[in-house]
Design a protein around this motif. Structure first.
Motif, PDB file in Angstrom:
ATOM      1  N   MET A  96      34.398  37.838  39.622  1.00 13.04           N
ATOM      2  CA  MET A  96      33.875  36.546  39.165  1.00 13.04           C
ATOM      3  C   MET A  96      33.959  36.463  37.641  1.00 13.04           C
ATOM      4  O   MET A  96      34.305  35.410  37.096  1.00 13.04           O
ATOM      5  N   ALA A  97      33.661  37.562  36.962  1.00  9.91           N
ATOM      6  CA  ALA A  97      33.745  37.583  35.497  1.00  9.91           C
ATOM      7  C   ALA A  97      35.183  37.388  35.025  1.00  9.91           C
ATOM      8  O   ALA A  97      35.428  36.673  34.048  1.00  9.91           O
TER       9      ALA A  97
ATOM     10  N   ALA B   6      38.995  33.586  32.583  1.00 11.80           N
ATOM     11  CA  ALA B   6      40.210  32.770  32.709  1.00 11.80           C
ATOM     12  C   ALA B   6      39.874  31.284  32.617  1.00 11.80           C
ATOM     13  O   ALA B   6      40.615  30.502  32.009  1.00 11.80           O
ATOM     14  N   LEU B   7      38.749  30.892  33.203  1.00 16.17           N
ATOM     15  CA  LEU B   7      38.309  29.502  33.143  1.00 16.17           C
ATOM     16  C   LEU B   7      38.010  29.101  31.698  1.00 16.17           C
ATOM     17  O   LEU B   7      38.436  28.026  31.245  1.00 16.17           O
ATOM     18  N   ALA B   8      37.315  29.960  30.969  1.00 18.20           N
ATOM     19  CA  ALA B   8      37.008  29.655  29.564  1.00 18.20           C
ATOM     20  C   ALA B   8      38.291  29.536  28.747  1.00 18.20           C
ATOM     21  O   ALA B   8      38.424  28.621  27.923  1.00 18.20           O
ATOM     22  N   THR B   9      39.228  30.432  28.985  1.00 18.97           N
ATOM     23  CA  THR B   9      40.507  30.381  28.274  1.00 18.97           C
ATOM     24  C   THR B   9      41.229  29.074  28.582  1.00 18.97           C
ATOM     25  O   THR B   9      41.741  28.411  27.677  1.00 18.97           O
ATOM     26  N   GLU B  10      41.251  28.708  29.840  1.00 16.94           N
ATOM     27  CA  GLU B  10      41.936  27.467  30.247  1.00 16.94           C
ATOM     28  C   GLU B  10      41.267  26.250  29.621  1.00 16.94           C
ATOM     29  O   GLU B  10      41.934  25.352  29.108  1.00 16.94           O
TER      30      GLU B  10
ATOM     31  N   VAL C  88      44.127  23.913  37.410  1.00 21.73           N
ATOM     32  CA  VAL C  88      43.778  25.319  37.190  1.00 21.73           C
ATOM     33  C   VAL C  88      42.265  25.460  37.049  1.00 21.73           C
ATOM     34  O   VAL C  88      41.659  26.371  37.624  1.00 21.73           O
ATOM     35  N   VAL C  89      41.647  24.556  36.301  1.00 19.04           N
ATOM     36  CA  VAL C  89      40.194  24.585  36.132  1.00 19.04           C
ATOM     37  C   VAL C  89      39.512  24.465  37.491  1.00 19.04           C
ATOM     38  O   VAL C  89      38.594  25.238  37.804  1.00 19.04           O
ATOM     39  N   GLN C  90      39.943  23.530  38.311  1.00 21.38           N
ATOM     40  CA  GLN C  90      39.331  23.346  39.628  1.00 21.38           C
ATOM     41  C   GLN C  90      39.560  24.549  40.534  1.00 21.38           C
ATOM     42  O   GLN C  90      38.657  24.958  41.279  1.00 21.38           O
ATOM     43  N   GLU C  91      40.766  25.116  40.492  1.00 18.44           N
ATOM     44  CA  GLU C  91      41.042  26.301  41.319  1.00 18.44           C
ATOM     45  C   GLU C  91      40.150  27.469  40.914  1.00 18.44           C
ATOM     46  O   GLU C  91      39.605  28.169  41.776  1.00 18.44           O
ATOM     47  N   LEU C  92      39.993  27.687  39.624  1.00 16.59           N
ATOM     48  CA  LEU C  92      39.152  28.782  39.153  1.00 16.59           C
ATOM     49  C   LEU C  92      37.688  28.547  39.512  1.00 16.59           C
ATOM     50  O   LEU C  92      36.996  29.465  39.971  1.00 16.59           O
TER      51      LEU C  92
ATOM     52  N   ALA D  92      43.000  43.697  36.312  1.00 24.23           N
ATOM     53  CA  ALA D  92      42.480  42.829  35.249  1.00 24.23           C
ATOM     54  C   ALA D  92      41.956  43.667  34.088  1.00 24.23           C
ATOM     55  O   ALA D  92      42.165  43.315  32.920  1.00 24.23           O
ATOM     56  N   MET D  93      41.308  44.775  34.380  1.00 23.29           N
ATOM     57  CA  MET D  93      40.795  45.645  33.327  1.00 23.29           C
ATOM     58  C   MET D  93      41.950  46.268  32.535  1.00 23.29           C
ATOM     59  O   MET D  93      41.871  46.374  31.309  1.00 23.29           O
TER      60      MET D  93
END
Length: 97
Positions: free
Chosen positions: A23-24, A29-33, A43-47, A83-84
């Motif tokens: 989730m983090a 990724a949402l914040a970046t987008e 992309v925002v809605q998918e995330l 991701a890490m």
């Protein structure tokens, strides 16, 4: 009252932490987008949808559900590790602040 083993409890907590970590990843990724000059609404809605789905999955998971716990660990664990690794590589390329 249902009982569970210490092994089940440890695996359950690991699975919950795995979902939380994923989730983090999606939240970052949402914040970046959203900070892009031209954020892509799809992309925002998918995330957002994926974050909500993971939240619901984590909430529904039970300590005695060995099958779900094992699936979460085997499916999401590699995603979190990848991701890490990407983040470590990104930080290694960026100058220290």
């Amino acid at each position: 009252m249902q009982k569970w083993t210490q092994e089940q409890a440890v695996a359950f907590e690991a699975a919950r932490e795995c979902i939380t970590a994923l989730m983090a990843v999606h939240t970052a990724a949402l914040a970046t987008e959203k900070n892009r000059p031209d954020p892509r609404s799809t992309v925002v809605q998918e995330l957002r949808g994926e974050i909500a789905r993971l939240f619901a999955e984590r909430s529904a998971m039970r300590v005695t559900d060995d099958e779900t716990v094992a699936r979460v660990l085997s499916t999401y664990g590699p995603q979190v590790r990848a991701a890490m690794e990407r983040e470590r590589a990104r930080q290694a390329r960026s100058p220290a602040e």
